[in-house]
Design a protein around this motif. Sequence first.
Motif, PDB file in Angstrom:
ATOM      1  N   THR A   1       0.828  -1.207   0.000  1.00 47.45           N
ATOM      2  CA  THR A   1       0.000   0.000   0.000  1.00 47.45           C
ATOM      3  C   THR A   1       0.862   1.256   0.000  1.00 47.45           C
ATOM      4  OG1 THR A   1      -1.708  -1.213   1.203  1.00 47.45           O
ATOM      5  CG2 THR A   1      -1.900   1.177   1.178  1.00 47.45           C
ATOM      6  N   GLU A   2       1.998   1.181   0.677  1.00 46.26           N
ATOM      7  CA  GLU A   2       2.908   2.336   0.693  1.00 46.26           C
ATOM      8  C   GLU A   2       3.277   2.742  -0.741  1.00 46.26           C
ATOM      9  OE1 GLU A   2       6.426   1.624   3.065  1.00 46.26           O
ATOM     10  OE2 GLU A   2       7.353   3.451   2.300  1.00 46.26           O
TER      11      GLU A   2
ATOM     12  N   LEU B   1      -2.768  -8.714  -9.559  1.00 43.05           N
ATOM     13  CA  LEU B   1      -4.195  -8.459  -9.804  1.00 43.05           C
ATOM     14  C   LEU B   1      -4.792  -7.370  -8.913  1.00 43.05           C
ATOM     15  CD1 LEU B   1      -5.739 -12.012 -10.219  1.00 43.05           C
ATOM     16  CD2 LEU B   1      -4.825 -10.481 -11.950  1.00 43.05           C
ATOM     17  N   PRO B   2      -5.403  -6.367  -9.537  1.00 44.73           N
ATOM     18  CA  PRO B   2      -6.105  -5.333  -8.787  1.00 44.73           C
ATOM     19  C   PRO B   2      -7.592  -5.675  -8.697  1.00 44.73           C
ATOM     20  CG  PRO B   2      -6.005  -4.664 -11.070  1.00 44.73           C
ATOM     21  CD  PRO B   2      -5.402  -6.058 -10.991  1.00 44.73           C
ATOM     22  N   SER B   3      -8.316  -4.963  -7.834  1.00 43.85           N
ATOM     23  CA  SER B   3      -9.767  -5.120  -7.861  1.00 43.85           C
ATOM     24  C   SER B   3     -10.445  -3.844  -7.409  1.00 43.85           C
ATOM     25  CB  SER B   3     -10.206  -6.292  -6.983  1.00 43.85           C
ATOM     26  OG  SER B   3     -10.210  -5.909  -5.621  1.00 43.85           O
TER      27      SER B   3
ATOM     28  N   LEU C   1     -14.230   0.477  -2.834  1.00 43.81           N
ATOM     29  CA  LEU C   1     -13.040  -0.018  -2.161  1.00 43.81           C
ATOM     30  C   LEU C   1     -12.134  -0.670  -3.215  1.00 43.81           C
ATOM     31  CD1 LEU C   1     -12.804  -1.797   1.232  1.00 43.81           C
ATOM     32  CD2 LEU C   1     -11.778  -2.897  -0.745  1.00 43.81           C
ATOM     33  N   TYR C   2     -10.861  -0.305  -3.182  1.00 43.42           N
ATOM     34  CA  TYR C   2      -9.900  -0.816  -4.156  1.00 43.42           C
ATOM     35  C   TYR C   2      -8.842  -1.620  -3.422  1.00 43.42           C
ATOM     36  CZ  TYR C   2     -12.353   2.531  -6.980  1.00 43.42           C
ATOM     37  OH  TYR C   2     -13.358   3.201  -7.619  1.00 43.42           O
ATOM     38  N   GLU C   3      -8.590  -2.808  -3.885  1.00 39.41           N
ATOM     39  CA  GLU C   3      -7.607  -3.643  -3.183  1.00 39.41           C
ATOM     40  C   GLU C   3      -6.967  -4.645  -4.130  1.00 39.41           C
ATOM     41  OE1 GLU C   3      -9.147  -6.752  -0.617  1.00 39.41           O
ATOM     42  OE2 GLU C   3     -11.177  -6.455  -1.386  1.00 39.41           O
ATOM     43  N   PRO C   4      -5.695  -4.967  -3.866  1.00 41.74           N
ATOM     44  CA  PRO C   4      -5.096  -6.060  -4.626  1.00 41.74           C
ATOM     45  C   PRO C   4      -5.804  -7.361  -4.256  1.00 41.74           C
ATOM     46  CG  PRO C   4      -3.641  -5.354  -2.834  1.00 41.74           C
ATOM     47  CD  PRO C   4      -4.778  -4.396  -2.869  1.00 41.74           C
ATOM     48  N   VAL C   5      -5.882  -8.293  -5.188  1.00 36.89           N
ATOM     49  CA  VAL C   5      -6.591  -9.554  -4.936  1.00 36.89           C
ATOM     50  C   VAL C   5      -5.804 -10.455  -3.984  1.00 36.89           C
ATOM     51  CG1 VAL C   5      -7.464 -11.666  -6.046  1.00 36.89           C
ATOM     52  CG2 VAL C   5      -7.850  -9.440  -7.121  1.00 36.89           C
ATOM     53  N   HIS C   6      -4.487 -10.322  -3.972  1.00 40.45           N
ATOM     54  CA  HIS C   6      -3.686 -11.186  -3.097  1.00 40.45           C
ATOM     55  C   HIS C   6      -4.046 -10.935  -1.641  1.00 40.45           C
ATOM     56  CE1 HIS C   6      -1.240  -7.863  -1.651  1.00 40.45           C
ATOM     57  NE2 HIS C   6      -1.004  -7.489  -2.881  1.00 40.45           N
ATOM     58  N   GLY C   7      -3.742 -11.878  -0.794  1.00 38.12           N
ATOM     59  CA  GLY C   7      -4.040 -11.731   0.627  1.00 38.12           C
ATOM     60  C   GLY C   7      -2.871 -11.126   1.384  1.00 38.12           C
ATOM     61  N   SER C   8      -2.811 -11.424   2.678  1.00 39.90           N
ATOM     62  CA  SER C   8      -1.835 -10.773   3.539  1.00 39.90           C
ATOM     63  C   SER C   8      -0.459 -11.445   3.482  1.00 39.90           C
ATOM     64  CB  SER C   8      -2.350 -10.771   4.976  1.00 39.90           C
ATOM     65  OG  SER C   8      -2.624 -12.103   5.377  1.00 39.90           O
TER      66      SER C   8
ATOM     67  N   PRO D   1       4.088  -4.979  -5.429  1.00 41.05           N
ATOM     68  CA  PRO D   1       3.100  -3.917  -5.182  1.00 41.05           C
ATOM     69  C   PRO D   1       2.232  -3.602  -6.402  1.00 41.05           C
ATOM     70  CG  PRO D   1       5.186  -2.910  -5.738  1.00 41.05           C
ATOM     71  CD  PRO D   1       5.406  -4.423  -5.824  1.00 41.05           C
ATOM     72  N   LEU D   2       2.397  -4.343  -7.492  1.00 42.16           N
ATOM     73  CA  LEU D   2       1.683  -3.947  -8.723  1.00 42.16           C
ATOM     74  C   LEU D   2       0.175  -4.148  -8.620  1.00 42.16           C
ATOM     75  CD1 LEU D   2       4.160  -5.028 -11.548  1.00 42.16           C
ATOM     76  CD2 LEU D   2       3.776  -2.747 -10.565  1.00 42.16           C
ATOM     77  N   GLY D   3      -0.266  -5.177  -7.884  1.00 40.78           N
ATOM     78  CA  GLY D   3      -1.714  -5.346  -7.685  1.00 40.78           C
ATOM     79  C   GLY D   3      -2.296  -4.128  -6.972  1.00 40.78           C
ATOM     80  N   ALA D   4      -1.558  -3.622  -5.982  1.00 37.77           N
ATOM     81  CA  ALA D   4      -2.005  -2.429  -5.243  1.00 37.77           C
ATOM     82  C   ALA D   4      -1.924  -1.188  -6.130  1.00 37.77           C
ATOM     83  CB  ALA D   4      -1.157  -2.250  -3.984  1.00 37.77           C
ATOM     84  N   ILE D   5      -0.851  -1.076  -6.893  1.00 35.10           N
ATOM     85  CA  ILE D   5      -0.676   0.098  -7.764  1.00 35.10           C
ATOM     86  C   ILE D   5      -1.736   0.101  -8.873  1.00 35.10           C
ATOM     87  CG2 ILE D   5       0.889   1.078  -9.514  1.00 35.10           C
ATOM     88  CD1 ILE D   5       3.216   0.343  -7.596  1.00 35.10           C
ATOM     89  N   LEU D   6      -2.015  -1.066  -9.425  1.00 32.70           N
ATOM     90  CA  LEU D   6      -3.048  -1.135 -10.468  1.00 32.70           C
ATOM     91  C   LEU D   6      -4.443  -0.899  -9.868  1.00 32.70           C
ATOM     92  CD1 LEU D   6      -1.591  -4.079 -12.577  1.00 32.70           C
ATOM     93  CD2 LEU D   6      -1.885  -1.698 -13.344  1.00 32.70           C
ATOM     94  N   SER D   7      -4.585  -1.132  -8.567  1.00 34.80           N
ATOM     95  CA  SER D   7      -5.855  -0.791  -7.911  1.00 34.80           C
ATOM     96  C   SER D   7      -6.041   0.727  -7.883  1.00 34.80           C
ATOM     97  CB  SER D   7      -5.905  -1.363  -6.491  1.00 34.80           C
ATOM     98  OG  SER D   7      -5.885  -2.782  -6.532  1.00 34.80           O
TER      99      SER D   7
END
Length: 364
Positions: A17-18, A263-265, A276-283, A295-301
């Motif tokens: 997220t950072e 993957l973004p969502s 709400l925008y979040e990467p599909v991956h978990g913790s 961080p690309l899932g988060a960035i693409l979100s």
Amino acid sequence: MMKILVLPGDGIGPEVTEQAVRVLRWFIAHRGLEASVEERSFGLINWQRYGTMMPEETWARIEEADAILFGATGTLDQGMVPPEERRKGSLLRIRKALDLFANLRPVRMSNALLEASPYKPRVVQGVDLVILRELTGGMYFGTPRGVEGAAPDRVGINTHRYSEAEIARAARFAFQLARSRRNHVTSVDKANVMEAGALWREVVSAIHAAEFPDVVLEHMLVDNAAMQLARMPRRFDVILTDNLFGDVLSDAAGAILGSLGMLPSASLNADGSRALYEPVHGSAPDIAGRGIANPLGAILSVALLLRWSAKRAEDAALLEAAVEAALRAGARTADIAAPGEEAIGTRAMGDAVLAQLTGRPNRS
Ligand code: IPM
Ligand code: MG
């Protein structure tokens, strides 16, 4: 001014997220995006800090935000938190409370990543699909639910339940979305066994006939859909499905890219006023804190946020192009590096995307 609330959450959530927030701030600084960005802790850390999973002040922020940028949730230690507390601070509660019924999970194959995919390039090249997962109904919310009786005769109960209205609004969303893409919807259900699945199919067909006859609609059983996603993923444009099947199929679709990290969502309410925008991956607790998560899932979100909440399609495309360019230039985190390729860390991947962005003109 748009209010964006950042909830980094647990595990690798804060790290990825950072980087997403750095990118978001670039759009505020250089492209005239008018948004305030506030951050609150979320998840187990709240339990440790405040003795509650959801401080009231945080919930108030969640309810008033125009868009939430979410990291990840869930760690094994959460098992120590009492169930009511866990529910208070759960992602599902946010989805339900904000009525975020439309969950979009785009899967687009990058030519730069063909080698990272476990599938043959000829199968996955050109894949460009989006899963529209119904997010506030079905098995994850239906009642009755719970565990009844005493061991060794306990029974675990969940209920798969969909109203016509719930099916209809998800279907309309999918058909609208298809019109902006390749005009094709695959509706996925289990109509051969489940009554709720048969109703799903009936309602989707009726809405199609009455309101979207110009869109091509096909129905597919979920077991077959899982197979077709591996065998011929290019055939899909928009996949419309329920909460449970969408959860499973979106991970299966993620395998096409070789990593869920890409993957973004987006999760949206009816008029787009809450999202709400979040990467599909978990913790991913196993790699948390090591600075190696993708961080690309988060960035693409963030790109999805720009498109759906900020209504800035041009900026969304700019960011997606920057990610693609960074990949083409060779930037790879460990999860998407082909054997022998050198991997960079989370922050360096953020740098790589920002470097591509800064090469571009500012909006005057
Ligand atoms: C997802 C996740 C969540 C879900 C979990 C974390 C509750 O798997 O967003 O796909 O099941 O919806
Ligand atoms: Mg999931």
